[in-house]
Scaffold this active site. Structure first.
Site, PDB file in Angstrom:
ATOM      1  N   SER A 120       0.836  -1.197   0.000  1.00 55.95           N
ATOM      2  CA  SER A 120       0.000   0.000   0.000  1.00 55.95           C
ATOM      3  C   SER A 120       0.868   1.243   0.000  1.00 55.95           C
ATOM      4  CB  SER A 120      -0.911   0.013   1.225  1.00 55.95           C
ATOM      5  OG  SER A 120      -1.557   1.270   1.372  1.00 55.95           O
ATOM      6  N   TYR A 158      -2.810  -0.778  10.042  1.00 60.00           N
ATOM      7  CA  TYR A 158      -2.795  -1.247   8.651  1.00 60.00           C
ATOM      8  C   TYR A 158      -1.482  -0.868   7.980  1.00 60.00           C
ATOM      9  CZ  TYR A 158      -4.096  -1.285   3.661  1.00 60.00           C
ATOM     10  OH  TYR A 158      -4.134  -1.492   2.312  1.00 60.00           O
TER      11      TYR A 158
END
Length: 254
Positions: A147, A160
């Site tokens: 990400s 995350y």
């Protein structure tokens, strides 16, 4: 014949979003694709149907990542699916894509959320590789979906971001260790992609325009934008690329 004819690919979280885009793209290049799912069998079956309707080969395989015995169960299903397809228990391309987000800044993030995120984004890929090594053929490809949250500050999803950073560390370590087998290991880091996982963000009034503005191209990403990069990394054309994290955010936050 596509670039991946005769090869077997496993795409975790292949039922929806980026995973579906990747599964369909690899199948279009000739790979036999195992479409992994956790609980949404209907979505995985739909991906398989899309692939077979286009003349490709695919089957669904279940495995709830983050639970005891998850990796062993997934590989048992993979081997069974390959037998049904008349193929040996081998693997050429492993795409660690399965994931989810639990938003929360430092003041509100909970230990159980951290543990779940790490279990799926970091621990599962580690042991999927470990237990998949006996199946992985020389010249194989491991592709981890990370990400852009590892490149830019994303405090509203701190756990995350940490889990994805761990996945990138794994990418580099594996690239070094598996190089002698001519196995490449790379990561791809999407930015804001228009999928179900972040629907809450882009479906709100003005949400899509706000997120599109982060990219130099003025739009949100699409699953195909990421899938095309993964297809390159899965092919022989990427043979001299390993241990890298390729930004797939459309120039977001430049």
């Amino acid at each position: 014949m596509g670039n991946l004819a005769g090869r077997v690919a496993l795409v975790t979280g292949g039922g929806r979003g980026i995973g579906r885009g990747i599964a369909c793209r690899l199948a279009a290049e000739g790979a036999l694709v195992a479409v992994h799912y956790g609980r949404r069998e209907d979505a995985a079956r739909e991906t398989v149907e899309l692939i077979t309707a286009g003349g490709g080969r695919a089957f669904a395989v279940r495995g709830v990542l983050g639970e005891p015995g998850d990796v062993s169960a997934l590989y048992e299903g993979l081997d069974a699916g390959l037998r049904e397809q008349g193929e040996p228990a081998v693997l050429d391309v492993l795409v660690n894509n399965a994931g989810f987000n639990i938003a929360g800044g430092i003041a509100v993030v909970r230990p159980q959320d951290f543990d779940r995120l790490m279990a799926v984004h970091a621990r599962a890929p580690l042991f999927l590789v470990q237990q998949g090594l006996e199946r992985l053929r020389g010249g194989g490809r491991i592709i981890n979906i990370s990400s852009a949250a590892t490149r830019v500050a994303f405090p509203e999803s701190v756990a995350y971001s940490m889990a994805k950073a761990a996945l990138e560390a794994l990418t580099r370590a594996l690239a070094r260790e598996l190089g002698p087998r001519q196995v490449t290991v790379n990561a791809v880091s999407p930015g804001f992609v228009k999928t179900d996982m972040n629907r809450r963000r882009w479906s709100e009034p003005g949400g899509e325009a706000a997120h599109a503005a982060y990219s130099v191209f003025g739009r949100m990403g699409r699953p195909g934008d990421v899938a095309d990069i993964v297809a390159f990394l899965a092919s022989d054309d990427s043979r001299w690329v390993t241990g890298q994290c390729i930004d797939a955010s459309g120039g977001s936050f430049l």
